[in-house]
Scaffold this active site. Sequence first.
Site, PDB file in Angstrom:
ATOM      1  CD  GLU A 193      33.784  40.746  57.226  1.00  0.00           C
ATOM      2  OE1 GLU A 193      32.642  41.564  57.615  1.00  0.00           O
ATOM      3  OE2 GLU A 193      34.291  40.693  56.279  1.00  0.00           O
ATOM      4  CG  ASN A 194      37.475  36.236  59.522  1.00  0.00           C
ATOM      5  OD1 ASN A 194      37.119  37.309  60.238  1.00  0.00           O
ATOM      6  ND2 ASN A 194      38.479  35.689  59.562  1.00  0.00           N
TER       7      ASN A 194
END
Lengths: 221, 211
Positions: free
Chosen positions: B49-50
């Site tokens: 997600e990052n």
Amino acid sequence: MTDVLEADGAADEAVADVPDGATVLIGGFGAAGQPIELIDALRRHGATDLTVVNNNAGNGDTGLAALLKTGHVRKIICSFPRQSDSWVFDDLYRSGRIELEVVPQGNLAERMRAAGAGIGAFFSPTGVGTPLAEGKEERTIEGRDYVLEYPIRGDYALIKAHTADRMGNLVYRKTARNFGPVMATAATTTIAQVVDVVETGALDPENVVTPSIFVDKVVLL
Amino acid sequence: MSDALSKDQIAKLIADDIPQGAFVNLGIGQPTLVADHLDLERGVVLHTENGMLGMGRAAVGDEIDEDLINAGKIPVVETPGASYFHHADSFAMMRGGHLDVCVLGAFQVSVRGDLANWHTGAPDAIPAVGGAMDLAIGAKDVLVMMTLFAKDGSSKLVEDCTYPLTGLACVSRVYTDHGVFKITDEGVRLREAYGATMDELRERTGLDLLD
């Protein structure tokens, strides 16, 4: 026009006009992309009653955690405050000395993207039917349920990139990019700390991630 | 009767069910074990997600780079064909329906596929949601990896979640130490049982499980 600050004390000079009560978007996901030196300068500057937007609520005792510890942050807007090393925030929160708004991470990013893109509000499917959607307007569009989310604008964005040119075009490094490009668009004044400044024209225009129009000050560290 | 599954055996079952070439997000905690069982030949691409597609294994020694971490903030390595992008793009991949599979942990899953995995609701708990709500409603297939029973013996597969919800009707399959459960329009179907019979699982969960 972007100012490039590179003398001793450049970080302090860059944040010297942040007023009390400002909303400050601070880049980073954990330590990656966290503009530690700009945060330290903001802490020394001493502006109070701040609202801070970050994915987390500080790690360990440095950077954002050290800023929180001063008591100068009234409210934090983030997706994931609780971590194994978030003791500074945990203590402030449990003793009622900081306000917390928890926002799903994608809504957090998109609310800043909306601010930067001039969108008045948007319907997101994230959070529908959960406590984080309570009190928000809902709408069914083509059979799917959505909740209305408003933009998050910053007075300042403090971000970390890798390389800038003298125009203020930015290139990031690996997963340290995270919120930087979005926050850069969403603040009135965007300050980027970088480890390298190159001459205008030295960056391949195809590879610029944040165009200079979104960047007001570059601080070389 | 077979034995109940270990965490690693559950992770292997999930890995074997992930389609060839899928774009996959593994939630933090137990779901990261799935990565150890993925056959790289099958071309599965891991999303974090990052801001990365093509995430590789945990970094060791000189490979450790503080700018290259996963959602659990653990240093990782790149794989060939990896890409980096900012957070709004990363979550567009979820919300926009581009991600094929995500694997999440859970406190509870309801028979309709409601998921509770972000908050115990305890008065002194500090709420932290991260990307869980975006993943829950975003990935095409949401798989849950959990133990079937809580420490007090109560079933985590329930008629209605009592913990605060993460997403409504979003889970498609639940992988546990005692069985793999498919959430269908007709009800919860037991695919395989481990260390318990169908009747024992009906008894202990209190649910009308389908064969």
